[in-house]
Write an enzyme that holds these catalytic residues in place. Sequence first.
Site, short mmCIF file in Angstrom:
data_model
loop_
_atom_site.label_atom_id
_atom_site.label_comp_id
_atom_site.label_asym_id
_atom_site.label_seq_id
_atom_site.Cartn_x
_atom_site.Cartn_y
_atom_site.Cartn_z
N ASP A 39 0.70 -1.25 -0.01
CA ASP A 39 0.04 -0.05 0.11
C ASP A 39 0.98 1.27 0.13
O ASP A 39 0.39 2.48 -0.66
CB ASP A 39 -0.87 0.00 1.04
CG ASP A 39 -2.16 -0.81 1.09
OD1 ASP A 39 -2.32 -1.39 -0.10
OD2 ASP A 39 -3.00 -0.96 1.89
N HIS A 41 3.68 1.45 -1.79
CA HIS A 41 4.02 2.08 -2.90
C HIS A 41 2.89 2.57 -3.87
O HIS A 41 2.98 3.48 -4.68
CB HIS A 41 4.50 0.89 -3.59
CG HIS A 41 5.80 0.26 -3.08
ND1 HIS A 41 5.90 -1.09 -2.56
CD2 HIS A 41 7.02 0.61 -3.17
CE1 HIS A 41 7.01 -1.39 -2.05
NE2 HIS A 41 7.87 -0.22 -2.47
#
Length: 287
Positions: A39, A41
């Site tokens: 999440d 990234h």
Amino acid sequence: MSRTPVIARNVPALRRALDGLRAKNAVVALVPTMGALHDGHMSLVRQAKRRADKVVVSIFVNPTQFAPSEDFGAYPRTWNEDVAKLAAESVDLVWHPDTKAMYPSGFATRIVPEGAAVVGLEDRFRPHFFGGVATVVAKLFTQCRPDIAIFGEKDFQQLRVVAQMVRDLDLGVRVIGARTVRERDGLARSSRNVYLSEEERRVAPVLYRTLKEVAARLRAGGKAEAAVAGGAKIITTAGFELDYLELRHAETLAPVTSAKGSGKDAPKRLLVAARLGKTRLIDNIAV
Ligand code: PAF
């Protein structure tokens, strides 16, 4: 709606794909990653989408930023899941070179960053790291020629090193730092969190809780040395081996001995790195 991104695996294919993306003077954002996307990234990708017309994500596990004793071989590689996640966000292009494409035989040029790269934080424990990061990021920038690039604040020293390199080498990329994404219990999202055992995962949030506690003491006017020493004790008592817990100037990362002054004139950052079993975790917070 999900759209499979174009995938480039060598520089000529990358250039062709980028020429297509730039055809209408589009603003291009790059999100450099080593894959194993989580999440954290994906929030960088969403931020890139808000700021640019076209989004390129690079996935390359860069061998030169790992010491021989580190986890290059074991680093999580989740290519199919990564592409599915990027497709769900309608990312335009994935740059996925192999090691030979990035470091062809005879490769002999390296960037040696100074300034924020030699302040005795990550560089003290991973002396190879910022040379490897700076070299690969410089290559990613010259290969992709993005207008903007998004980096997570979790790797705060890395963010500062890259920003300095862009200034020093006139790379013409706007470097943007994005807030750390956390689990519900505060643990910073990291590809390395998968290494934590169940028990270690239970203990891991102590790191961020301690950062918050120490930062609150400092903001309330507490003495820096005592507040940081108190935080270090909490972290080691919880079972971590502490590499560092340090209060630094948020721009230069130079040591700061007094918590006095804050905001724009004296921005400060409290940074931590600690090992839990075999897993090394880093985190930081604004003070
Ligand atoms: O933060 C990372 O994932 C890496 O250090 C980076 C910036 C992609 C360079 O390999």
